[in-house]
Design a protein around this motif. Structure first.
Motif, PDB file in Angstrom:
ATOM      1  N   LEU A  64      61.315 -18.736  73.787  1.00  0.00           N
ATOM      2  CA  LEU A  64      61.833 -17.398  73.498  1.00  0.00           C
ATOM      3  C   LEU A  64      63.171 -17.145  74.200  1.00  0.00           C
ATOM      4  CD1 LEU A  64      58.556 -15.317  73.411  1.00  0.00           C
ATOM      5  CD2 LEU A  64      60.086 -15.817  71.504  1.00  0.00           C
ATOM      6  N   ALA A  65      63.362 -17.699  75.388  1.00  0.00           N
ATOM      7  CA  ALA A  65      64.657 -17.566  76.052  1.00  0.00           C
ATOM      8  C   ALA A  65      65.733 -18.249  75.212  1.00  0.00           C
ATOM      9  CB  ALA A  65      64.599 -18.162  77.456  1.00  0.00           C
ATOM     10  N   ASP A  66      65.448 -19.450  74.722  1.00  0.00           N
ATOM     11  CA  ASP A  66      66.404 -20.164  73.871  1.00  0.00           C
ATOM     12  C   ASP A  66      66.657 -19.404  72.568  1.00  0.00           C
ATOM     13  OD1 ASP A  66      66.557 -22.155  75.784  1.00  0.00           O
ATOM     14  OD2 ASP A  66      65.268 -23.565  74.701  1.00  0.00           O
ATOM     15  N   VAL A  67      65.598 -18.834  72.005  1.00  0.00           N
ATOM     16  CA  VAL A  67      65.735 -18.069  70.753  1.00  0.00           C
ATOM     17  C   VAL A  67      66.631 -16.852  70.978  1.00  0.00           C
ATOM     18  CG1 VAL A  67      64.459 -16.562  69.164  1.00  0.00           C
ATOM     19  CG2 VAL A  67      63.615 -18.855  69.659  1.00  0.00           C
ATOM     20  N   HIS A  68      66.458 -16.153  72.085  1.00  0.00           N
ATOM     21  CA  HIS A  68      67.275 -14.961  72.347  1.00  0.00           C
ATOM     22  C   HIS A  68      68.737 -15.320  72.606  1.00  0.00           C
ATOM     23  CE1 HIS A  68      64.157 -12.029  71.965  1.00  0.00           C
ATOM     24  NE2 HIS A  68      63.388 -12.676  72.821  1.00  0.00           N
ATOM     25  N   ILE A  69      68.975 -16.447  73.243  1.00  0.00           N
ATOM     26  CA  ILE A  69      70.356 -16.899  73.444  1.00  0.00           C
ATOM     27  C   ILE A  69      70.987 -17.240  72.101  1.00  0.00           C
ATOM     28  CG2 ILE A  69      71.772 -18.773  74.376  1.00  0.00           C
ATOM     29  CD1 ILE A  69      69.822 -18.772  76.801  1.00  0.00           C
ATOM     30  N   ALA A  70      70.258 -17.941  71.252  1.00  0.00           N
ATOM     31  CA  ALA A  70      70.769 -18.275  69.917  1.00  0.00           C
ATOM     32  C   ALA A  70      71.034 -17.006  69.111  1.00  0.00           C
ATOM     33  CB  ALA A  70      69.776 -19.176  69.179  1.00  0.00           C
ATOM     34  N   GLU A  71      70.139 -16.058  69.205  1.00  0.00           N
ATOM     35  CA  GLU A  71      70.280 -14.792  68.487  1.00  0.00           C
ATOM     36  C   GLU A  71      71.557 -14.059  68.925  1.00  0.00           C
ATOM     37  OE1 GLU A  71      66.947 -11.593  67.183  1.00  0.00           O
ATOM     38  OE2 GLU A  71      67.111 -11.990  69.318  1.00  0.00           O
ATOM     39  N   ALA A  72      71.810 -14.023  70.224  1.00  0.00           N
ATOM     40  CA  ALA A  72      73.008 -13.351  70.737  1.00  0.00           C
ATOM     41  C   ALA A  72      74.264 -14.081  70.289  1.00  0.00           C
ATOM     42  CB  ALA A  72      72.955 -13.284  72.259  1.00  0.00           C
ATOM     43  N   ARG A  73      74.223 -15.409  70.328  1.00  0.00           N
ATOM     44  CA  ARG A  73      75.374 -16.194  69.893  1.00  0.00           C
ATOM     45  C   ARG A  73      75.672 -15.939  68.416  1.00  0.00           C
ATOM     46  NH1 ARG A  73      73.781 -20.906  71.882  1.00  0.00           N
ATOM     47  NH2 ARG A  73      72.713 -21.477  69.978  1.00  0.00           N
ATOM     48  N   ILE A  74      74.646 -15.876  67.604  1.00  0.00           N
ATOM     49  CA  ILE A  74      74.819 -15.641  66.167  1.00  0.00           C
ATOM     50  C   ILE A  74      75.367 -14.236  65.921  1.00  0.00           C
ATOM     51  CG2 ILE A  74      73.565 -15.359  63.986  1.00  0.00           C
ATOM     52  CD1 ILE A  74      71.696 -17.657  65.074  1.00  0.00           C
ATOM     53  N   GLU A  75      74.837 -13.246  66.627  1.00  0.00           N
ATOM     54  CA  GLU A  75      75.321 -11.868  66.465  1.00  0.00           C
ATOM     55  C   GLU A  75      76.809 -11.757  66.782  1.00  0.00           C
ATOM     56  OE1 GLU A  75      73.176  -8.909  68.634  1.00  0.00           O
ATOM     57  OE2 GLU A  75      71.281  -9.410  67.673  1.00  0.00           O
ATOM     58  N   ASN A  76      77.276 -12.541  67.743  1.00  0.00           N
ATOM     59  CA  ASN A  76      78.680 -12.475  68.146  1.00  0.00           C
ATOM     60  C   ASN A  76      79.616 -13.258  67.237  1.00  0.00           C
ATOM     61  OD1 ASN A  76      78.339 -10.785  70.364  1.00  0.00           O
ATOM     62  ND2 ASN A  76      77.766 -12.491  71.672  1.00  0.00           N
ATOM     63  N   HIS A  77      79.086 -14.182  66.443  1.00  0.00           N
ATOM     64  CA  HIS A  77      79.967 -15.043  65.666  1.00  0.00           C
ATOM     65  C   HIS A  77      79.804 -14.955  64.151  1.00  0.00           C
ATOM     66  CE1 HIS A  77      80.140 -16.983  69.655  1.00  0.00           C
ATOM     67  NE2 HIS A  77      81.402 -17.114  69.320  1.00  0.00           N
ATOM     68  N   VAL A  78      78.702 -14.440  63.670  1.00  0.00           N
ATOM     69  CA  VAL A  78      78.463 -14.398  62.227  1.00  0.00           C
ATOM     70  C   VAL A  78      78.583 -12.955  61.745  1.00  0.00           C
ATOM     71  CG1 VAL A  78      76.838 -14.933  60.385  1.00  0.00           C
ATOM     72  CG2 VAL A  78      76.961 -16.412  62.386  1.00  0.00           C
ATOM     73  N   LEU A  79      79.450 -12.757  60.756  1.00  0.00           N
ATOM     74  CA  LEU A  79      79.746 -11.402  60.302  1.00  0.00           C
ATOM     75  C   LEU A  79      78.752 -10.837  59.292  1.00  0.00           C
ATOM     76  CD1 LEU A  79      83.604 -11.705  59.883  1.00  0.00           C
ATOM     77  CD2 LEU A  79      82.341 -10.698  61.775  1.00  0.00           C
ATOM     78  N   TYR A  80      78.247 -11.676  58.408  1.00  0.00           N
ATOM     79  CA  TYR A  80      77.416 -11.172  57.318  1.00  0.00           C
ATOM     80  C   TYR A  80      75.933 -11.313  57.639  1.00  0.00           C
ATOM     81  CZ  TYR A  80      81.904 -11.479  55.039  1.00  0.00           C
ATOM     82  OH  TYR A  80      83.224 -11.334  54.735  1.00  0.00           O
ATOM     83  N   PRO A  81      75.150 -10.258  57.434  1.00  0.00           N
ATOM     84  CA  PRO A  81      73.717 -10.293  57.782  1.00  0.00           C
ATOM     85  C   PRO A  81      72.938 -11.413  57.093  1.00  0.00           C
ATOM     86  CG  PRO A  81      74.402  -8.046  57.324  1.00  0.00           C
ATOM     87  CD  PRO A  81      75.557  -8.937  56.965  1.00  0.00           C
ATOM     88  N   ASP A  82      73.217 -11.664  55.812  1.00  0.00           N
ATOM     89  CA  ASP A  82      72.488 -12.720  55.106  1.00  0.00           C
ATOM     90  C   ASP A  82      72.782 -14.086  55.715  1.00  0.00           C
ATOM     91  OD1 ASP A  82      71.435 -10.826  53.460  1.00  0.00           O
ATOM     92  OD2 ASP A  82      72.760 -11.237  51.765  1.00  0.00           O
ATOM     93  N   THR A  83      74.040 -14.306  56.029  1.00  0.00           N
ATOM     94  CA  THR A  83      74.433 -15.570  56.650  1.00  0.00           C
ATOM     95  C   THR A  83      73.819 -15.684  58.038  1.00  0.00           C
ATOM     96  OG1 THR A  83      76.516 -15.482  55.440  1.00  0.00           O
ATOM     97  CG2 THR A  83      76.406 -17.002  57.293  1.00  0.00           C
ATOM     98  N   ALA A  84      73.836 -14.592  58.781  1.00  0.00           N
ATOM     99  CA  ALA A  84      73.264 -14.593  60.132  1.00  0.00           C
ATOM    100  C   ALA A  84      71.782 -14.952  60.081  1.00  0.00           C
ATOM    101  CB  ALA A  84      73.468 -13.235  60.792  1.00  0.00           C
ATOM    102  N   LEU A  85      71.058 -14.431  59.117  1.00  0.00           N
ATOM    103  CA  LEU A  85      69.629 -14.726  58.998  1.00  0.00           C
ATOM    104  C   LEU A  85      69.410 -16.208  58.689  1.00  0.00           C
ATOM    105  CD1 LEU A  85      66.733 -13.723  59.015  1.00  0.00           C
ATOM    106  CD2 LEU A  85      66.992 -13.152  56.598  1.00  0.00           C
ATOM    107  N   MET A  86      70.213 -16.758  57.796  1.00  0.00           N
ATOM    108  CA  MET A  86      70.083 -18.184  57.470  1.00  0.00           C
ATOM    109  C   MET A  86      70.387 -19.054  58.687  1.00  0.00           C
ATOM    110  SD  MET A  86      71.480 -18.563  53.515  1.00  0.00           S
ATOM    111  CE  MET A  86      73.115 -18.837  54.087  1.00  0.00           C
TER     112      MET A  86
END
Length: 134
Positions: free
Chosen positions: A37-59
């Motif tokens: 879960l720590a790794d998942v939350h780090i990945a989630e934060a990284r994605i939020e900061n770099h991916v603009l579109y919600p659909d792309t972010a989810l993929m």
């Protein structure tokens, strides 16, 4: 009308209460769940900061989560089963997230102790290649 409101409140509160079921033996160990879960939350934060579109972010997130689970040697169904257990046992989920926050704080402190050049505070930087540049 008040009786219905009280009854509805009681049902909601007891439904949201902590389950007293014993932790099944086939769940992932707590420490493995913390690391995942720590790794998942780090990945989630990284994605939020770099991916603009919600659909792309989810993929991207779904792909990252699968990679994280593979790195930890965990099947997705085992992870989901363990996560569902914690969702139904909120007291244990709260305790789990206290450990996750501590883990993330330690990781952050380690990263902050290393500057952008990779030098560790208190240690002299290596100058290999610097003389050739001048």
């Amino acid at each position: 009308m008040k009786r219905i409101l009280y009854l509805l409140s009681f049902v909601v509160l007891t439904g949201c209460g902590q389950s007293s079921e014993k932790r099944p033996a086939d769940l992932l160990p707590e420490q493995k769940m913390v690391q995942i879960l720590a790794d998942v939350h780090i990945a989630e934060a990284r994605i939020e900061n770099h991916v603009l579109y919600p659909d792309t972010a989810l993929m991207v997130f779904n792909k990252e989560q699968k990679q994280i689970l593979a790195q930890h040697g965990v099947e997705e169904e085992d992870f989901r089963k363990t996560y569902r257990y914690y969702l139904s046992n909120l007291g244990q989920m709260d305790r789990l997230y206290e450990i996750i926050l501590d883990t993330l704080s330690v990781r952050e402190a380690k990263l902050r102790s290393i500057d952008t050049t990779g030098a560790v505070p208190g240690r002299r930087p290596r100058l290999e290649g610097m003389q050739e540049a001048y």
